[in-house]
Design an enzyme around this catalytic site. Structure first.
Site, PDB file in Angstrom:
ATOM      1  N   CYS A 198       0.835  -1.211   0.000  1.00 31.42           N
ATOM      2  CA  CYS A 198       0.000   0.000   0.000  1.00 31.42           C
ATOM      3  C   CYS A 198       0.869   1.259   0.000  1.00 31.42           C
ATOM      4  O   CYS A 198       1.478   1.585   1.014  1.00 31.42           O
ATOM      5  CB  CYS A 198      -0.920  -0.041   1.219  1.00 31.42           C
ATOM      6  SG  CYS A 198      -1.804   1.484   1.546  1.00 31.42           S
ATOM      7  N   CYS A 245      -0.029   3.942   2.571  1.00 32.92           N
ATOM      8  CA  CYS A 245       0.331   3.476   3.920  1.00 32.92           C
ATOM      9  C   CYS A 245       1.791   3.807   4.209  1.00 32.92           C
ATOM     10  O   CYS A 245       2.137   4.259   5.310  1.00 32.92           O
ATOM     11  CB  CYS A 245       0.129   1.968   4.050  1.00 32.92           C
ATOM     12  SG  CYS A 245      -1.566   1.418   3.805  1.00 32.92           S
TER      13      CYS A 245
END
Length: 112
Positions: free
Chosen positions: A31, A34
């Site tokens: 991600c 993230c």
């Protein structure tokens, strides 16, 4: 204090039974957003040490807790106080916005 790795097995003791508020970051290696907020969370963990614990749950390594909590997208940030989710934000945001969100929840730096 650095961020704390939390797993399905340690979630109850590290988050739900914690003596202070815990901000949980649900994330994954793949991600991009993230990874973008990771350094900000590390800084906040240092700046607000003693006020809040910053915990990270890798949803690939520990899928049970995010599933139980209804995490649909990542990054998802959940603030837990006294064993209950007090607030939640989905999506990456700049450090200033995370700090503002924590301040709205009553968590801010002690000013000497």
């Amino acid at each position: 204090m650095a961020t704390v790795k939390v797993t399905d097995d340690s979630f109850e003791s590290d988050v739900l039974k914690a003596s202070q508020p815990v901000l949980v970051d649900f994330w994954a290696e793949w991600c991009g957003p993230c990874k973008q907020i990771g350094p900000a969370l590390e800084q906040i963990a240092e700046e607000l040490a003693g006020q809040v614990t910053i915990a990270k749950v890798n949803i690939d390594d520990s899928p049970m807790v995010p599933s139980r909590l209804g995490v649909k997208g990542i990054p998802t940030l959940m603030l837990f106080k006294d064993g209950q989710m007090a607030s939640m934000k989905v999506g990456a945001m700049p450090k200033g916005k995370i700090v503002e969100w924590l301040a709205e929840a009553g968590i801010s730096q002690n000013v000497a």
